[in-house]
Design a protein around this motif. Structure first.
Motif, PDB file in Angstrom:
ATOM      1  N   LEU A 126       0.979  -1.380   0.027  1.00 50.86           N
ATOM      2  CA  LEU A 126      -0.059  -0.045   0.204  1.00 50.86           C
ATOM      3  C   LEU A 126       0.882   1.314   0.098  1.00 50.86           C
ATOM      4  O   LEU A 126       2.038   1.153   0.429  1.00 50.86           O
ATOM      5  N   ALA A 127       0.226   2.283  -0.341  1.00 51.65           N
ATOM      6  CA  ALA A 127       1.026   3.696  -0.140  1.00 51.65           C
ATOM      7  C   ALA A 127       1.037   4.094   1.243  1.00 51.65           C
ATOM      8  O   ALA A 127      -0.024   3.675   1.799  1.00 51.65           O
ATOM      9  N   SER A 168      -6.647   4.623   0.533  1.00 51.79           N
ATOM     10  CA  SER A 168      -6.787   3.079   0.638  1.00 51.79           C
ATOM     11  C   SER A 168      -7.325   2.796   2.175  1.00 51.79           C
ATOM     12  O   SER A 168      -8.035   1.933   2.544  1.00 51.79           O
ATOM     13  N   LYS A 169      -6.797   3.482   2.996  1.00 51.67           N
ATOM     14  CA  LYS A 169      -7.294   3.396   4.556  1.00 51.67           C
ATOM     15  C   LYS A 169      -8.628   3.375   4.597  1.00 51.67           C
ATOM     16  O   LYS A 169      -9.320   2.793   5.547  1.00 51.67           O
ATOM     17  N   LEU A 175     -12.015  -4.005   7.236  1.00 49.90           N
ATOM     18  CA  LEU A 175     -10.997  -5.102   6.907  1.00 49.90           C
ATOM     19  C   LEU A 175      -9.686  -4.438   7.579  1.00 49.90           C
ATOM     20  O   LEU A 175      -9.151  -3.724   7.532  1.00 49.90           O
ATOM     21  N   THR A 176      -8.920  -5.646   7.937  1.00 49.75           N
ATOM     22  CA  THR A 176      -7.472  -5.608   8.599  1.00 49.75           C
ATOM     23  C   THR A 176      -6.587  -6.259   7.322  1.00 49.75           C
ATOM     24  O   THR A 176      -6.648  -7.301   7.297  1.00 49.75           O
ATOM     25  N   VAL A 177      -5.870  -5.193   6.745  1.00 47.26           N
ATOM     26  CA  VAL A 177      -4.681  -5.794   5.785  1.00 47.26           C
ATOM     27  C   VAL A 177      -3.513  -5.428   6.369  1.00 47.26           C
ATOM     28  O   VAL A 177      -2.998  -4.033   6.674  1.00 47.26           O
ATOM     29  N   LYS A 178      -2.490  -6.375   6.398  1.00 48.67           N
ATOM     30  CA  LYS A 178      -1.172  -5.884   7.010  1.00 48.67           C
ATOM     31  C   LYS A 178      -0.145  -6.061   5.625  1.00 48.67           C
ATOM     32  O   LYS A 178       0.341  -6.993   4.838  1.00 48.67           O
ATOM     33  N   PRO A 179       0.101  -4.578   5.253  1.00 50.18           N
ATOM     34  CA  PRO A 179       0.896  -4.784   4.195  1.00 50.18           C
ATOM     35  C   PRO A 179       2.376  -5.202   4.313  1.00 50.18           C
ATOM     36  O   PRO A 179       2.737  -5.044   5.363  1.00 50.18           O
ATOM     37  N   GLY A 220      -1.893  -4.796  -4.799  1.00 54.45           N
ATOM     38  CA  GLY A 220      -1.680  -3.543  -4.324  1.00 54.45           C
ATOM     39  C   GLY A 220      -2.832  -2.408  -4.639  1.00 54.45           C
ATOM     40  O   GLY A 220      -3.646  -2.654  -5.665  1.00 54.45           O
ATOM     41  N   LEU A 221      -3.220  -1.510  -3.675  1.00 55.49           N
ATOM     42  CA  LEU A 221      -4.224  -0.428  -4.175  1.00 55.49           C
ATOM     43  C   LEU A 221      -3.521   0.672  -4.958  1.00 55.49           C
ATOM     44  O   LEU A 221      -2.688   1.517  -4.235  1.00 55.49           O
ATOM     45  N   VAL A 222      -3.891   0.900  -6.123  1.00 57.07           N
ATOM     46  CA  VAL A 222      -3.600   2.020  -6.999  1.00 57.07           C
ATOM     47  C   VAL A 222      -4.732   2.691  -7.584  1.00 57.07           C
ATOM     48  O   VAL A 222      -5.815   2.490  -7.571  1.00 57.07           O
ATOM     49  N   TYR A 223      -4.170   3.864  -8.344  1.00 59.16           N
ATOM     50  CA  TYR A 223      -5.273   4.675  -8.934  1.00 59.16           C
ATOM     51  C   TYR A 223      -5.600   4.086 -10.280  1.00 59.16           C
ATOM     52  O   TYR A 223      -4.825   3.210 -10.967  1.00 59.16           O
TER      53      TYR A 223
END
Length: 266
Positions: free
Chosen positions: A153-154, A164-165, A173-177, A199-202
């Motif tokens: 994640l960024a 993203s957060k 949701l709990t995401v551990k990058p 990954g979360l991107v535009y």
């Protein structure tokens, strides 16, 4: 350039370097002339603008910059692309520049004392970027919470990280990058290189690398809308030219380029 230079040549080089410092200080290692049309071949007496722009605008602004220079032959553009938080830091530290474009209004508000009135020029949305072919068959946000999925994640202070957060928290949701990156392009790179599964991107970033990553859409009800404000900087030495470029970003020509790159209308 050859390193075996005469003393006179070295002195001339030093003078040239000193004259260029105001420009290169703003660009750092990420500066990028619009379409490489500036450079040493630029017409004498042309106005050079330094534009600090969010990393997610990289491809669209290279195209837009080339178009602007073609229709405004007296102006040359140099872009410095980075995370919005880095651009804001540059402005706060007094780095010489003419225009600022961030990926969120919050970042722009932090330097409102240093800018003119901003105008929103584009919108964007997040997608889930996966490796080509989506090997883990990631279909929705909740799949990112799977312990077996390496997610990048960024960083939270970056607009893309903030968005993203927001959307992950909204879905509880709990995401551990495995890593948090300084800008959204770094997130995309991790997925491209196979260092992360997703990954979360535009949307625009995923489209720029469509031959290397897949994009999984996030429903609008679960998504966040990114807004890109553009503003002149009050310390610009080319206030009129800077204002003209900011105004042009809302023109039909510029908006067409942004839409073709995947951005939404403001």
């Amino acid at each position: 350039m050859s390193r075996t230079l005469g003393l006179g040549t070295l002195r001339l080089g030093a003078v040239g370097t000193a004259l260029l410092l105001p420009l290169t200080a703003a660009c750092g290692g990420s500066g990028d002339g619009a379409g490489n049309s500036g450079g040493s071949g630029a017409a004498s007496g042309s106005t050079r603008l330094t534009v600090l722009a969010a990393a997610s605008l990289t491809d669209a602004f290279r195209t837009a910059g080339a178009a602007y220079e073609k229709s405004h032959p007296g102006t040359r553009l140099t872009f410095s692309f980075a995370g919005s938080q880095e651009l804001v830091a540059q402005v706060s530290q007094g780095s010489p520049a003419d225009v600022l474009v961030t990926a969120d209004t919050t970042s722009m508000d932090k330097v409102k004392g240093d800018t003119g009135t901003p105008s929103v020029i584009a919108g964007n949305r997040l997608v889930i970027a996966t490796g080509e072919g989506n090997p883990l068959k990631i279909d929705e946000l909740k799949d990112l919470a799977d312990a077996g999925v390496k997610v990048v994640l960024a960083a939270p202070e970056v607009p893309a990280g903030k968005y993203s957060k927001q959307i992950l928290d909204r879905q509880r949701l709990t995401v551990k990058p495995v890593s948090q990156e300084p800008n959204v392009r770094a997130v995309l790179s991790k997925v491209e290189l196979g260092e992360a599964d997703a990954g979360l991107v535009y949307r625009t970033d995923a489209e720029s690398a469509a031959d290397k990553v897949d994009a999984v859409d996030i429903p609008d009800a679960q998504n966040a809308v990114a807004r890109y404000p553009a503003a002149t900087l009050k310390d610009s030495r080319h206030a009129e030219a800077a204002a003209a470029f900011v105004a042009w970003l809302s023109s039909p020509e510029a908006q067409k380029i942004l839409r073709e790159a995947g951005f939404q209308q403001p």
